[in-house]
Design an enzyme around this catalytic site. Structure first.
Site, mmCIF file in Angstrom:
data_model
loop_
_atom_site.group_PDB
_atom_site.id
_atom_site.type_symbol
_atom_site.label_atom_id
_atom_site.label_comp_id
_atom_site.label_asym_id
_atom_site.label_seq_id
_atom_site.Cartn_x
_atom_site.Cartn_y
_atom_site.Cartn_z
ATOM 1 N N ASP A 75 -5.658 -7.810 -1.497
ATOM 2 C CA ASP A 75 -6.149 -6.468 -1.797
ATOM 3 C C ASP A 75 -7.067 -6.617 -3.005
ATOM 4 O OD1 ASP A 75 -6.588 -3.897 -2.689
ATOM 5 O OD2 ASP A 75 -4.474 -3.313 -2.758
ATOM 6 N N TRP A 122 0.667 -1.951 -7.072
ATOM 7 C CA TRP A 122 0.069 -1.924 -5.728
ATOM 8 C C TRP A 122 0.617 -3.036 -4.840
ATOM 9 C CZ3 TRP A 122 -1.618 2.425 -4.274
ATOM 10 C CH2 TRP A 122 -2.155 3.315 -5.211
ATOM 11 N N LYS A 142 -13.894 2.274 -6.298
ATOM 12 C CA LYS A 142 -13.807 1.772 -7.665
ATOM 13 C C LYS A 142 -15.099 1.055 -8.076
ATOM 14 C CE LYS A 142 -8.829 1.370 -7.029
ATOM 15 N NZ LYS A 142 -8.446 2.529 -7.852
#
Length: 427
Positions: A238, A168, A262
């Site tokens: 992030d 990511w 999540k």
């Protein structure tokens, strides 16, 4: 009209429901199942008085996973707290006497205003967010922020640094190449993303506008336990896959962003926490939906937001506060992770986790089998035991157990017991 043999579950759901149906009352949820499943209706009850029905913390804790539910180890969308699901179910048809569902509300009405305002207030309480930071409820997933951040925080010819510890972080860097001059100051790609470097050895750019990290890499299971200090600029993180899993000092960051799906809600909500003095510098080419100033000035209501998703996030925030806040949540997460990692490490190589122990994720646990040909069988047998979504990401293979806040200890205990049994039969 009498119910016929052709009645389907969906036809029962969509029939007009009398106002005295028990599932409209917060203290009792009743689900009717058709004859081909169970002859008797199941009644799921939560003791809450009318005065306290809106408070999740007043509902008794659910000790055991319901019989019909699986332990869902998916990386996202992921499992949600059962009491949150029951609360949402009880309010689905008529939200707190409003005569309508949250899904039907005007986002500019007083009802939804109260929902989004409370969600923000509870999130601020959880993370102790200072007043000089704005909280934005957006759309587009965390991936949309890969572009929004450079468009709002730097110019096309300015340098920004990226510390890449997984897939990511790498995606964020690649997207930033379209909008500025990003530089990778360290990457773990050549080592297959198994560690985080010592911060004192990082060669940060002296003129970098910000330093970007991915606080927890969902795919590779690498998590920052501490954070680097940018020499010149801002720290951007992030936090999609470890958001609200532990206390965080928000002041260490200029901006935090996270997809909700999540740890704190369903897919469709993206949360941005940004220092207010950073707002208002978007480039002329910035799409209106990526301009933080537009969203801050309109209290996340510039256009129709993901209303129901924000509502569920609010229920999760309320639930996390009722558990004692993020300090208590972190204790539970550490206990679950320790149990699973210990089983892997004590298996004498039958199970293997490649991540350096000091940076192993509390949320996403990747592991492989010594005999890789058994991995498909492991996943298949686990599913039969109602433990699902254990297959590793397609880019790395193996297995991955995502054990977010809402994964109960019982789920990890069951997985560990299965792992012991599987090893005994196949070692």
């Amino acid at each position: 009209m009498a119910t016929t043999a052709s009645t389907t579950p969906s036809s029962l759901i969509f029939r007009k429901t009398p106002k005295n149906q028990s599932f409209l009352k917060p203290e009792s949820v009743s689900v009717a199942l058709t004859a081909n499943r169970l002859a008797k209706p199941i009644s799921l009850s939560c003791s809450a008085t009318a005065a306290s029905a809106t408070q999740i913390q007043d509902r008794p804790p659910i000790q055991n996973q319901s019989q019909d539910r699986v332990f869902n180890f998916a990386a996202g969308p992921a499992t949600l707290p059962e009491n949150v699901l029951f609360k949402a179910q009880s309010e689905l048809y008529d939200w707190r006497g409003s005569g309508m569902s949250v899904m039907e509300m005007s986002h500019r009405g007083k009802e939804f205003s109260s929902i989004i305002q409370k969600a923000e207030a509870d999130l601020r309480a959880l993370l102790k967010i200072p007043e000089d930071y704005a909280v934005l409820f957006l759309q587009g997933g965390a991936t949309s922020q890969f572009a929004a951040i450079p468009l709002n925080l730097c110019k096309a010819d300015e340098t920004v640094d990226y510390l890449v510890t997984g897939a990511w972080g790498d995606k964020a860097f690649k997207e930033a190449q379209k909008y500025c001059k990003p530089k990778v100051i360290w990457s773990g790609k050549s080592e297959k993303y198994v560690r985080i470097p010592a911060f004192d050895g990082l060669e940060q750019s002296p003129d970098a506008k910000y330093l970007h990290i991915c606080a927890n890499e969902t795919i590779h299971g690498v998590e920052f336990k501490d954070y680097p200090v940018p020499k010149n600029g801002l720290l951007i993180a992030d936090m999609s896959s470890n958001f609200c899993s532990k206390p965080v000092d928000v002041r260490k960051f200029g901006l935090i962003y996270a997809g909700a799906q999540k740890n704190v809600g369903p897919s469709g909500v993206t949360i941005v926490i940004i220092r207010k003095d950073l707002i208002g510098n978007a480039r002329d080419i910035t799409p209106v939906m990526f301009d933080y100033k537009i969203h801050a000035e309109n209290n996340s209501l510039y256009n129709t937001p993901p209303c129901y998703g924000i509502y569920v996030c609010g229920l999760v925030f309320e639930d996390l506060l009722a558990q004692g806040g993020l300090e208590e949540v972190e204790k539970r997460n550490k206990k679950k992770a320790k149990l699973l990692y210990n089983e892997i490490d004590e298996s004498k190589g039958f199970y293997r986790c490649p991540v350096e122990k000091s940076v192993r994720s509390l949320m996403n646990v990747p592991f492989t089998l010594e005999k890789s040909e058994l991995e498909a069988e492991f996943i298949k047998e686990a599913a039969k035991e109602k433990m699902v979504q254990l297959k590793g990401h397609r880019s790395v293979g193996g297995m991955r157990a995502s054990i977010y806040n809402a994964m109960p200890l019982a789920g990890v205990e069951k997985l560990v017991a299965f792992m012991k049994d599987f090893q005994a039969r196949h070692a």
